[in-house]
Design an enzyme around this catalytic site. Sequence first.
Site, PDB file in Angstrom:
ATOM      1  N   ASP B 208       0.832  -1.201   0.000  1.00 34.93           N
ATOM      2  CA  ASP B 208       0.000   0.000   0.000  1.00 34.93           C
ATOM      3  C   ASP B 208       0.873   1.261   0.000  1.00 34.93           C
ATOM      4  O   ASP B 208       0.657   2.188  -0.789  1.00 34.93           O
ATOM      5  CB  ASP B 208      -0.912  -0.036   1.240  1.00 34.93           C
ATOM      6  CG  ASP B 208      -1.716   1.238   1.408  1.00 34.93           C
ATOM      7  OD1 ASP B 208      -2.725   1.387   0.707  1.00 34.93           O
ATOM      8  OD2 ASP B 208      -1.312   2.090   2.236  1.00 34.93           O
ATOM      9  N   LYS B 212       1.553   4.411  -2.956  1.00 38.81           N
ATOM     10  CA  LYS B 212       1.510   5.842  -2.667  1.00 38.81           C
ATOM     11  C   LYS B 212       2.860   6.503  -2.962  1.00 38.81           C
ATOM     12  O   LYS B 212       2.916   7.638  -3.440  1.00 38.81           O
ATOM     13  CB  LYS B 212       1.091   6.064  -1.216  1.00 38.81           C
ATOM     14  CG  LYS B 212      -0.360   5.611  -0.985  1.00 38.81           C
ATOM     15  CD  LYS B 212      -0.667   5.423   0.487  1.00 38.81           C
ATOM     16  CE  LYS B 212      -2.114   5.005   0.700  1.00 38.81           C
ATOM     17  NZ  LYS B 212      -2.364   4.581   2.106  1.00 38.81           N
TER      18      LYS B 212
END
Lengths: 437, 437
Positions: B208, B212
Amino acid sequence: MTSHPHEPRTLRVALLGHGAVGSEVARLLTRDADELAQRIGARLELVGVAVGSDRPDRQTAFDPALLTTDAAALVRRGDLDVVIELIGGIEPARSLVLAALEHGASVVTGNKALLAEDGSTLFAAAEDAERDLSYEAAVAGAIPIIRPLRESLTGDHVRRVLGIVNGTTNFILDAMTTTGQGFDEALAEAQRLGFAEADPTADVEGFDAAAKAAILASLAFHTRVTIEDVHREGITTVTADEIASADDMGCVVKLLAICDQSMDGGAVSARVHPVMIPKDHPLASVRGAYNAVFVESESAGQLMFYGPGAGGAPTASAVLGDVVSVARNRLLEVTAPPERTHARRRLLGIGDARTRYHIALDVDDKAGVLASVALAFADNEVSISAVRQEGHGDDAQLVVITHTATDAALSRTVQQLSDLPMVREVSSVMRVEGEGL
Amino acid sequence: MTSHPHEPRTLRVALLGHGAVGSEVARLLTRDADELAQRIGARLELVGVAVGSDRPDRQTAFDPALLTTDAAALVRRGDLDVVIELIGGIEPARSLVLAALEHGASVVTGNKALLAEDGSTLFAAAEDAERDLSYEAAVAGAIPIIRPLRESLTGDHVRRVLGIVNGTTNFILDAMTTTGQGFDEALAEAQRLGFAEADPTADVEGFDAAAKAAILASLAFHTRVTIEDVHREGITTVTADEIASADDMGCVVKLLAICDQSMDGGAVSARVHPVMIPKDHPLASVRGAYNAVFVESESAGQLMFYGPGAGGAPTASAVLGDVVSVARNRLLEVTAPPERTHARRRLLGIGDARTRYHIALDVDDKAGVLASVALAFADNEVSISAVRQEGHGDDAQLVVITHTATDAALSRTVQQLSDLPMVREVSSVMRVEGEGL
């Protein structure tokens, strides 16, 4: 919109002011001309730089022939796309900004005093002229806070804004906390290091922070708040004892700009004053001349924006970000959403502000003092959260922390306390933010 | 642009996904319809909500007749102005976003995985279609970070971005720091409290955060970085000993997304791994499930953006901010500046990343060990900043802090150390950020 792919348009830019920020803006406009052209889709051409006095020997990043002392004529050329106003103060800045808008230029400004005093005139003029008026540099230097409030949080409801928006006072309070110095000593040190001006009034009396509070409250609550509406107290009366007392409670003292609203959202208030905040609050760790703005909103929750609050280069970064945006808008022949002051909320005076208080009383060290003191609070319906006695005999002191109360009720309480025969002096009254103390 | 002052235009909105974020977005679109209309200058009409399965008993803030399981048909209606994609994952999200753009809608998405894997396809499609593709919600939830990077800092040069961009891992590391728990224990607690999912892989292995990092690096450096380009290490191997050792050094361990560039700016890198950072670094005090992004730029200096990194309401705030912007743009028939990847910089592998290291070695407690260890560092031109011996006999451990070195040189050093007869084990290698340790 006409488009000439092989003949890229040039946008004409005038700069008003060539001080620390202005000269850095000019330098970057020149140095990064190619890159800015790529970002905007048009080249920026600096066509004039207005300065206060004729100094032919001035060091410039551009052709010195562009220098002029006739700012009024410059903004009235009629062919300008963007005017960057970095003169500061009310006049002639206001007349120049209004003339620039009238003559078809969008305006980028860092002028917090002007926006806080007469923002409604300027924004109305921008809307009439169908031009942008952008001012990221006016609050908290390089920290992007205006754009997030205007755009990112536009689908949310801001409840409260707390800001450390003046680097000079934060530097002084930080020095007092770290070294135990009193205000005068810390101010002198800040002046020696260049963090405070020779005449520090605008900073230490809270005028600068109050202007920013007015701008932030207007944006956050979609209503017009001027500097006249902002309750203002500076840091000149903050004592080393108060800093030490805050430390005992696990707090630090900060000068905060506080924008909040009544429970029902019908009224808003803006104020600037010293506050004790818990050391684990995100604002407590903002040190030295840094600034930070803490925003509480309904959906997003607690946000904080942190960075350098002043200085030529950081402020120039904010100015250039705005220049790119308004230049793009000129090219597209659109404008950013106008300032929205449709909410027209009632303004609360300081008497209606609700907060907690830290009160220190020099008292006679004898039986019954606490009962009398407690009664003065009860009479005014100010509820006490904690009481501590410090010292004995002639040094006896009571420190009282209240639950949330209105400033008006607290003022009445302090008056009543002062009238008590066993209270020699109310030596400190300071507001407290944050829960759980 | 035609204008009918007495017949305000309506913009048609479709919502894909009705989970925690989607249902909150639908609720706010309905509840705040009047206020949003005022902000945008047109009413938003929700014309369809695509869900994964037919559940006629679903609680909705809108007419349940708007629910559909045929997302593909919804985005192809041809009359949509804005499509909000909150399905997540690669497919069918990608096809739906591309179809929405092709059929004339602007898109607001929170889909970090899709943007990090195939952003270039999406941005190219948006540019071809002359529509917006907005994604504030994809990185750090409610924190406005995309817009500041895209717009506020567009006249500046970003040098480096450090982010705590995954709340689950920050919560776990924070718990390990506070309680002395090991990773497994802290993970179990996080799962019990709802801060980690039953299958925590995407979070704890850094996938995750890597998505980003790719998005942030692309924006910050105006080049295309995909998740494939991001070096990724999770937190599953972080030990209680490492946390304690960091504490001894005045540091905390954080999982950081790090985007930086080579000295000459010609190459960039993005990586995600645990890092020891000094406790007085602004990122060190980011606690629990909060996120923060720290940006260093040439003019603005050090900025930090802080807030809740996930959750239905905070993420919905970011989505609605984007919806207001793209809706306004649809009304004006303009688009935001396209993603700029003109820089096309070279991507550095992890071997070229330069940082400092904390290395713990289990060693034999005898004369000459330090000399041999020091030689291994010298052989690879890794300069030592500090060495500390802990324990004695079978528990003897050397802790070495290096000056800045490349990851490749450090890897060679670690290999050489492992081969030394008096080194029983290289028990910990962790990167260190920040000066002055």
